[in-house]
Design an enzyme around this catalytic site. Structure first.
Site, PDB file in Angstrom:
ATOM      1  CG  HIS A  96       9.259  -5.986  11.109  1.00 42.22           C
ATOM      2  ND1 HIS A  96       9.001  -4.964  10.236  1.00 42.22           N
ATOM      3  CD2 HIS A  96       8.248  -6.886  10.960  1.00 42.22           C
ATOM      4  CE1 HIS A  96       7.883  -5.221   9.578  1.00 42.22           C
ATOM      5  NE2 HIS A  96       7.400  -6.374   9.998  1.00 42.22           N
ATOM      6  CG  HIS A 145       5.875  -5.202   2.875  1.00 41.66           C
ATOM      7  ND1 HIS A 145       5.731  -6.194   1.950  1.00 41.66           N
ATOM      8  CD2 HIS A 145       6.080  -5.834   4.053  1.00 41.66           C
ATOM      9  CE1 HIS A 145       5.832  -7.383   2.549  1.00 41.66           C
ATOM     10  NE2 HIS A 145       6.037  -7.180   3.817  1.00 41.66           N
TER      11      HIS A 145
END
Lengths: 234, 775
Positions: free
Chosen positions: B46, B92
């Site tokens: 990430h 998200h």
């Protein structure tokens, strides 16, 4: 005529109200910070939309304790024009300056939508520039805009001609289609629809200007009647 | 000196043995537990893009309007008049599955901070959403992989076959439909809650439903802000001895390991990761916005960065690394919500609504005064140093000491092996008897095509009174910039079905569609941001999807001169071994003059209906990715619609000129559902005008009505000759295919009626479907 726009922490239509007044109405405007104890030299006050103090606890419930609200109460008691839009309406109701309460929309969801409302009375500083039953297009944008009050209060509001606007398209379930109400003295008005979002053709409607133009006209007349010069004419 | 950590602890931190050795090499010793945590989050997929970085370099990032490309919190484009816009998209996904409302809400919060940390006030948000199916009908929408075909990779065939079997099993399960409905409601409520309270309009987006997103919804949020060109702030520390100041919410134990969570596949245990999801406070964020912008105006701030993924760790080491300086902090001074937090927890917390800034020494008070005014906590937690190290103290003792540059910029880089994307059966073909009349209302009520009013009415799309469009009335959202008298048009697009059929072409089609959407409203596309949602990159066939999609996107962005100024990669979008469709989402911005927008709805009867770009063509193979194939045939096969980039560009140039000349009363591009669906959408305008068209074509009726070939735009005009003249100048066909009429809609093929409809009935199917699905 100078408009004061109150800024609570979490107000988010403050810039829009300022822009509508200064740019589209062509009147002076200034921001008033929530911890001010005075409103300065403004002629009218707008409590804008938003989520004051996050609207935690209950919409408007914390804002009513803001220092500036003491000044707003005094201003209203002295006959000054106080307009509450959306969250501003919720604050005025919480502060006891207007009757009733605003609870969650009937569908339990936030609704942003342009809809139709009608001018329910022209006997007010906020609607005098309109025609009775005139149809206006304005957007709503709220989650807690369902206006309620007990039957006696609703009857009194109607008997005293204190309903300023009614929904033609009642999206939030407000009793008796009430979209805006006046206080007994008629100088304080709260409404859930956003007149400031309907003040220029690019916004899709200019019908909101009626509210602000009515206020300006009212104040100009009041000024004319009360200034010493007018009285001094032999 | 600490001892080496056990392989189990290293594995828990999702570091490979090789990565751990690199940590030891960099430090010249074994790491402390805090350091291990710091490396783990900074080197997570990430934060480090370790699987995608080598390929992301292929994307075009420069252009004459680009002020800031990738590498900062957001990309920046010069819009003229002394102003710039900052914009970016971020995912998200994983948090939104575990806790839909807060996951989506904090997704909005995170991207908004990315924008205002650069000094730009957010003026628009859009969201791109993918969910599992809401109906309970078992649909093997995903094709059976041709395990005996020319895939060449046994693993690819196996993967697809497995996914297909259990997917249809799952989507027939009513509890999964019920769960998906909860996820939809939660995600939408979360976006509404955060955006509405913060006071940024959510002006548009897209929402698609497929079984492959069943256990792995996608929540991609795009945000855009505006600021004066000379008032842009960067996330760069500078000035040895300058104070490092922490602002905003207190640090708690929430969100620890969020970034690592987002870098792993989901398993049954994932639901236990709920504490990894943070809780958002949009009111705090609103205060933070106003305070930061006011503090920036004092001139006392040197650099500023939000604390997003990997929290204090990421903000300190990245600011230090960018400024080529060191940063030393004392954790005792970090405002904390809970007692007894360890250094590890403080450094890795992902508590929301926090910012880190470096101020000019001696002018701290000016900064503190502003934050005090807004009722926010601000604390000096450290200083800028000259040794290039991130030094973390706790009770005075050093608990971490890591060279910034190695930590932030020398994360492992993987050239992951890739083969070819999973192949899909080429021709399942059309098996249902053609019935255009019945298919149109069915398609209009399909979850992907139907009105998303139920979603967008929950968003305040008007606050700030800059929004010139109402969702679903234009192909792109338009937000004016009051300061410049110009407007920004924006569009989000991504098509997982197309990209699954051909990653390269699917990505190109998404870029083309975005550019077309902007062109239809008269805007010139100038730059883009991307969000790449893919499965597990350690599988060679998934990695192949990623590589080909990036290459396709690069080619198209180069072609349209729309550099990518930043974005986000979300990998490991798999649950229990089932990957999502590869879903690259493009967010495109365009520039235009401020004016009332050209909407898609017909305005007057008796106008010519022109199909700019021509009727196009489509064979059965290219028909397999359409909404018709999905909803009527219940299949997916073949290839996505064919795209001719040069033709596409000409069509876009033509439509921009037609719109600029004021010749189009309405304009709408053809996309999902093809011509028939687009025509119906034009009939749903506020004027309630219908249309009758007649097409001269050899195509099968259902292909003619519903194929999705790009580069086509429906225009209604009172001046067809002038429109035709402009089209001809650009070498683009512009047949007049019909006329607008007072009521009703009819499609004919060489005089034969394929379908004739009452518009109110079509509208009822289109408007009512989503709410019925969600309930």
């Amino acid at each position: 005529m100078k408009f004061g726009v109150i800024v609570f922490p979490g107000s988010n239509c403050d810039h829009d109200a300022f822009y509508a007044v200064a740019n589209n109405l062509g009147q002076p405007a200034e921001f008033i910070w929530h911890d001010s104890s005075s409103l300065g030299d403004v002629d009218a006050v707008i409590l804008p939309g938003g989520f004051s103090y996050g609207d935690y606890l209950r919409c408007g419930a914390i804002a009513k304790f803001s220092p500036v609200m003491a000044a707003v109460r005094k201003f209203a008691a002295d006959g000054g024009l106080v307009l509450g839009v959306c969250n501003g309406f919720q604050i005025l109701v919480e502060a006891g300056l207007l009757p009733g309460a605003l609870i969650r929309n009937r569908g339990l969801k936030f609704i942003c939508r342009e809809l139709r409302l009608s001018v329910a009375t022209t006997n007010s500083p906020y609607t005098s520039a309109g025609q009775k039953d005139q149809v206006l297009r304005m957007p709503i944008a709220h989650g807690e805009g369902c206006y309620i009050a007990d039957e006696r209060t609703l009857d009194a509001l109607e008997a005293e001609d204190r309903v300023a606007f009614r929904y033609i398209d009642n999206a939030n379930g407000s009793l008796r289609n009430i979209a805006g109400v006046l206080n007994r003295e008629r100088n304080v008005m709260g409404m859930m629809p956003h007149p400031e979002r309907a003040t220029e053709p690019l916004m899709g409607s200019t019908d909101g200007l009626i509210v602000f133009q009515s206020m300006v006209q009212t104040m100009l007349q009041a000024t004319f009647l009360t200034t010493p010069r007018a009285a001094a004419i032999p | 000196m600490s001892a080496a950590f056990s392989p189990e602890i290293i594995a828990q931190h999702q570091l490979t043995p090789g990565e751990y050795r690199k940590v030891v090499d960099i430090l010249g010793r074994q790491p402390t537990y805090t350091e291990l945590g710091i490396f783990a989050v900074m080197w997570s997929e990430h934060c480090s893009y370790k699987s995608s970085r080598v390929h992301l370099k292929k994307l075009p990032t420069r252009g004459k309007l680009v002020v800031q490309g990738p590498g900062e919190n957001a990309g920046i484009i010069d819009i003229g008049g002394g102003y710039v816009i900052a914009f970016k998209i971020e995912s998200h996904n994983h948090p939104s599955f575990i806790e839909p409302l807060q996951g989506a809400a904090t997704g909005v919060g995170g991207i908004l901070r990315d924008i205002f940390t650069m000094g730009a006030r957010p003026i628009a948000v859009m969201d791109s959403l993918r969910f599992g199916r809401l109906d309970q009908v078992g649909q093997a929408s995903r094709p059976v992989g041709s395990s005996s075909s020319s895939v060449g990779q046994a693993s690819a065939g196996r993967l697809v076959g497995q996914a297909s079997a259990s997917q249809s099993e799952r989507s027939s399960d009513s509890s999964s439909a019920a769960r998906n409905r909860r996820i939809v409601s939660g995600v939408v409520a979360g976006i509404a809650h955060y955006g509405n309270c913060f006071g940024v309009p959510t002006v548009g987006g897209e929402c698609i439903f497929e079984p492959c997103y069943d256990g792995n919804p996608l929540v991609n949020v795009f945000a855009l802000g505006v600021c004066r060109k000379e008032e842009v702030f960067y996330a760069k520390a500078a000035g040895v001895g300058n104070p490092v100041i922490y602002v905003g919410a207190r640090t708690g134990r929430d969100g620890i390991h969020g970034a690592s969570m987002a870098s792993a596949e989901f398993t049954e245990e994932s639901k236990q990761k709920r504490p990894n999801v943070q809780v958002g406070d949009p009111f705090m964020e609103k205060l933070l916005l106003e305070a930061c912008i006011e503090a920036m105006r004092t001139g006392a701030i040197v650099g500023i960065q939000d604390m997003g993924a990997a929290g204090l760790t990421c903000s300190t080491c990245e600011m230090g690394s960018r400024g080529e300086v060191g940063i030393e902090i004392e954790l005792d001074r970090v405002p904390q919500r809970e007692t007894g937090m360890t250094p590890y927890e403080i450094m890795l917390s992902e508590s929301q609504e926090r910012m880190l800034l470096v101020a000019d020494k001696g002018r701290e008070d000016e900064v503190f005064r502003v934050f005090k005014k807004w009722g926010l906590e601000a604390a000096e937690i450290g200083t800028v140093t000259d040794d290039g190290k991130l030094r973390v103290r706790h009770h005075g003792e050093i608990v971490a000491e890591i060279p910034n540059r190695e930590l932030a910029d020398e994360a492992p880089l993987y050239h992951r092996p890739y083969t070819v994307p999973p192949k899909v059966a080429q021709a399942i073909g059309l098996r249902t008897p053609a019935n255009v009349h019945a298919a149109l209302p069915a398609l209009l009520a399909a979850p992907d095509i139907c009105s998303k009013r139920w979603i967008w009415e929950q968003y305040d799309y008007q606050v700030r009174t800059n929004t010139l469009t109402v969702p679903e009335q234009t192909d792109a959202a338009i937000v004016r910039v009051k300061e410049t008298g110009t407007s920004i048009a924006m569009s989000l697009d991504g098509n997982g079905r197309y990209t699954y059929l051909s990653p390269r072409e699917g990505a190109q089609l998404a870029v083309a569609e975005c550019c077309r959407n902007l062109s239809v409203v008269g805007a010139l596309p100038v730059a883009a941001t991307n969000c790449l949602n893919f499965g597990n990159p350690e599988r060679p066939e998934i990695m192949a999807q990623l590589v080909e999609a990036i290459e396709g996107m690069s080619d198209a962005c180069r072609f349209f001169d729309t550099p990518i100024t930043g974005g986000n990669v979300s990998l490991y979008n798999e649950t229990l071994g089932e990957g999502i469709y590869p879903t690259p989402v493009i967010g495109m911005v365009g520039l235009m003059k401020t004016a009332a927008p050209v909407t898609m709805g017909f305005k007057n009867a008796g106008r010519s209906v022109i199909l700019l770009g021509g009727a196009g063509t489509c064979d059965e193979v290219r028909f397999g990715g359409t909404q018709y194939a999905k909803e009527i045939e219940k299949q997916l096969w073949g290839l996505p619609p064919a795209l001719d980039l040069l033709h596409e560009k000409r069509v876009q140039e033509a439509v921009r000129e037609i719109v600029a000349a004021g010749l189009a009363e309405s304009a709408h591009d053809l996309s999902d559902g093809g011509l028939a669906v687009a025509l119906a959408e034009c009939c749903f305008g506020t004027a309630e005008i219908g249309a009758r068209i007649d097409l001269d074509s050899d195509l099968r009726p259902e292909v003619l009505a519903f194929h999705e070939a790009p580069s086509r735009i429906l225009i209604s005009t009172a001046r067809p000759k002038q429109v035709a003249a402009i089209a001809e100048k650009h070498g683009v066909p512009s047949p007049v295919i019909g006329v607008t009429i007072e009521q009703g809609m009819e499609i004919r093929q060489r005089g034969n009626t394929l379908g004739s409809w009452d518009i109110a009935a079509l509208r009822a199917a289109y408007e009512g479907a989503l709410e019925a699905h969600v309930r």
